[in-house]
Every structure is written in C-alpha cells, then in structure tokens.
Design an enzyme around this catalytic site. Structure first.
Site, PDB file in Angstrom:
ATOM      1  N   ASN A   1      60.143  88.664  54.786  1.00 19.39           N
ATOM      2  CA  ASN A   1      59.154  88.833  55.849  1.00 19.39           C
ATOM      3  C   ASN A   1      58.479  90.178  55.630  1.00 19.39           C
ATOM      4  OD1 ASN A   1      57.697  89.057  58.190  1.00 19.39           O
ATOM      5  ND2 ASN A   1      59.475  89.229  59.554  1.00 19.39           N
TER       6      ASN A   1
ATOM      7  N   LYS B   1      55.929  91.365  57.124  1.00 23.43           N
ATOM      8  CA  LYS B   1      55.340  91.938  58.346  1.00 23.43           C
ATOM      9  C   LYS B   1      53.920  92.443  58.050  1.00 23.43           C
ATOM     10  CE  LYS B   1      60.022  92.732  59.796  1.00 23.43           C
ATOM     11  NZ  LYS B   1      60.994  93.452  60.589  1.00 23.43           N
TER      12      LYS B   1
ATOM     13  N   HIS C   1      59.250  85.111  65.781  1.00 23.20           N
ATOM     14  CA  HIS C   1      59.914  86.345  65.357  1.00 23.20           C
ATOM     15  C   HIS C   1      60.031  87.302  66.550  1.00 23.20           C
ATOM     16  CE1 HIS C   1      60.659  90.175  63.402  1.00 23.20           C
ATOM     17  NE2 HIS C   1      61.201  89.449  62.432  1.00 23.20           N
TER      18      HIS C   1
ATOM     19  N   GLU D   1      59.592  90.361  66.871  1.00 26.65           N
ATOM     20  CA  GLU D   1      58.487  91.322  67.056  1.00 26.65           C
ATOM     21  C   GLU D   1      57.302  90.662  67.744  1.00 26.65           C
ATOM     22  OE1 GLU D   1      58.344  92.662  62.998  1.00 26.65           O
ATOM     23  OE2 GLU D   1      60.230  93.731  63.296  1.00 26.65           O
TER      24      GLU D   1
ATOM     25  N   GLU E   1      68.483  86.019  64.237  1.00 28.71           N
ATOM     26  CA  GLU E   1      68.202  87.440  64.056  1.00 28.71           C
ATOM     27  C   GLU E   1      68.483  88.184  65.358  1.00 28.71           C
ATOM     28  OE1 GLU E   1      65.321  88.198  60.598  1.00 28.71           O
ATOM     29  OE2 GLU E   1      64.133  87.865  62.385  1.00 28.71           O
TER      30      GLU E   1
ATOM     31  N   GLY F   1      65.297  95.805  61.752  1.00 24.43           N
ATOM     32  CA  GLY F   1      64.600  97.045  61.434  1.00 24.43           C
ATOM     33  C   GLY F   1      65.322  98.285  61.932  1.00 24.43           C
TER      34      GLY F   1
ATOM     35  N   SER G   1      68.419  93.722  58.963  1.00 21.18           N
ATOM     36  CA  SER G   1      68.908  94.801  58.101  1.00 21.18           C
ATOM     37  C   SER G   1      69.764  94.317  56.931  1.00 21.18           C
ATOM     38  CB  SER G   1      69.658  95.849  58.931  1.00 21.18           C
ATOM     39  OG  SER G   1      68.803  96.382  59.926  1.00 21.18           O
TER      40      SER G   1
HETATM   41  P1  PGA Z   1      64.769  93.869  58.497  1.00 22.73           P
HETATM   42  O1  PGA Z   1      63.829  92.744  59.146  1.00 22.73           O
HETATM   43  O2  PGA Z   1      65.455  93.208  57.315  1.00 22.73           O
HETATM   44  O3  PGA Z   1      63.865  94.962  58.088  1.00 22.73           O
HETATM   45  O4  PGA Z   1      65.760  94.256  59.538  1.00 22.73           O
HETATM   46  C1  PGA Z   1      64.266  91.437  59.330  1.00 22.73           C
HETATM   47  C2  PGA Z   1      63.214  90.631  60.024  1.00 22.73           C
HETATM   48  O5  PGA Z   1      62.475  91.190  60.851  1.00 22.73           O
HETATM   49  O6  PGA Z   1      63.052  89.431  59.781  1.00 22.73           O
END
Ligand code: PGA
Length: 245
Positions: free
Chosen positions: A10, A12, A93, A95, A165, A171, A207
């Site tokens: 991803n 982003k 997601h 976010e 998640e 993140g 992460s």
């Molecule tokens: P990250 O993001 O691996 O940077 O924690 C995962 C995601 O948002 O799908």
C-alpha cells in the site's frame, strides 16, 4: 496445492509517475519468488503507467467512489478504474475511515459498486486501541464485517481478501503480536464462514517489515500481509518477499 502467499503493498500518497516507473523497472530485474501473489495498491495518477510495467504483479487502486459517475468533484469511480484495466481495489483502509470519515455504510456502498464491475476487493477491518483496551475487539471486527457485507451475495465472497489491520499498529512501528494477529484472523475466517458458509483469505497488516514478516506467515490463519512503509523501497520490498517461503 498450497495456496499462494499474498503480499500486498500500500503505497498510500507516495510516488510520482517517474518514481513508479523506476520502482517497477527495478523490481522486474529481480528474481522474486513466483509462488507469491503480489498486488500493489498505488495512487490513481500512477495506475496507467504501473499497468504497463507491472510484469507479473497485480496493480490496484487504494479507493473509489460509491457511485458510477456524477456530480462528485475530485472523485474517481470504479467505472473509470475498470476502463483503465484495474481489477483490484482496496476498500475501507483505516486512514480513509479516520481522515475522510468513511464509515461502514459508505464502505458497503463502495463494495456493491466494485462488485458490479467484478473487482477483487481487499477489505480492511481493524479495531482501535480503545476497543482493544476495552476488550471489545471481536465485537468491533464482527460489526465491521456485518455492515460491510450487508446485502452482499455469497457468490461474491471469492472476490474478497480481508486485511486485518489493527488501527493501533498502522504506521506506528508497533506490530500486533503474531499470536494476537493469528487469533483475530482466525476469528475473521470463522465469522465469514458463519455468515456465508464460505472460506475467505485473510492477511495481516500493521508495521510489517522484513524482520518480522516470517513470524506472521508462520501462523495457520494468516494468508499474507498488507505492507505500507516497507513496500516503498525496492530493496526493502525485495528483502521482505524473499522471507516469504
Ligand atoms: P504500515 O502500513 O505497514 O506502514 O504500518 C500498513 C497499511 O497501512 O496498510
């Protein structure tokens, strides 16, 4: 036959068209394990370029609107994505839920329109830290699943991958313990089975990096991982993929 491990990236809101091209050109020269199903969810502006350079990787969009067309300035519809040749889409997601106020009703509408175009959907679910601390993480996930799948026919379940998640692990550098992730992925599979009498693939995200991915993939109910930060640099992504055996 053993099911392929799913590794989804991803990106982003990262990378220009040129950076996308460079990443994909570089990754093409590497000898990546063929037994892995790789999908990169990348920004809208880079999709057309990515499809040209994608090689064996799947390319997907990170979002879509819930209508096919109309007066929604600045939005992108599944119909438009479909016309580009995109067949994979990330929906829900955390976010999007957090910064753009997407709720399960909106997510459900997006799912219906995506299914109309026979998209493969990676649906993200996850509990917040407050929900986990209050020990209601299972209720939170079950509620997200039921609302997201509202009126979705069981004939479409094979179009889905669920990405578990936990919001507190995205993140943040904090990962769930592999046993916690396993427990929740197992719960998701069981819940979908109870709803539809069908099995579903579930991946973990939050992460994940080349140092911890093996611990997640060792678990019985984790079919792969959704990777944010560690999918952005070719060398990190390659390292991570080489750990998936
Ligand atoms: P990250 O993001 O691996 O940077 O924690 C995962 C995601 O948002 O799908």
């Amino acid at each position: 036959m053993k099911k392929k491990i799913i590794i989804s990236g991803n990106w982003k809101m990262n990378k220009t068209i040129q950076e996308t091209e460079t990443f994909l050109e570089e990754i093409k020269t590497l000898n990546l394990n063929k037994n892995i199903e790789i999908c990169l969810f990348i920004p809208y502006t880079n999709l057309a370029t990515a499809i040209k350079y994608s090689n064996n990787m799947k390319i997907g969009a990170q979002n879509c609107h819930w209508e096919e067309f109309g007066t929604f300035t600045g939005e992108i519809s599944v119909r438009m994505l479909d016309s580009l040749g995109i067949k994979n889409i990330l929906i829900g997601h955390s976010e999007r839920r957090k910064y753009f106020k997407e709720n399960c009703e909106i997510i459900n509408k997006k799912i219906h329109i995506a299914l109309k175009y026979d998209m493969n959907i990676t649906l993200c679910v996850g509990e917040t830290l407050e929900e986990r601390n209050s020990k209601i993480e299972r209720q939170a996930i079950l509620s997200q699943l039921k609302k997201s799948f509202y009126n979705v026919s069981k004939d479409f379940i094979s179009n889905f991958i669920i990405a578990y998640e936990p919001v507190w692990a995205i993140g943040t550098g904090i990962t769930a313990e592999p046993s916690q992730a396993e427990e929740m992925c197992k719960f998701i599979k069981k819940s979908v089975y109870e709803l539809y009498k069908k099995s579903i693939r579930v991946i973990y995200g939050g992460s994940v990096n080349s140092g911890n991915i093996e611990n997640f993939l060792k678990q019985n109910n984790i079919n792969g991982c959704l990777i944010g930060a560690s999918s952005l640099k070719v060398e990190n992504f390659e390292k991570l993929i080489n750990k998936c055996v």
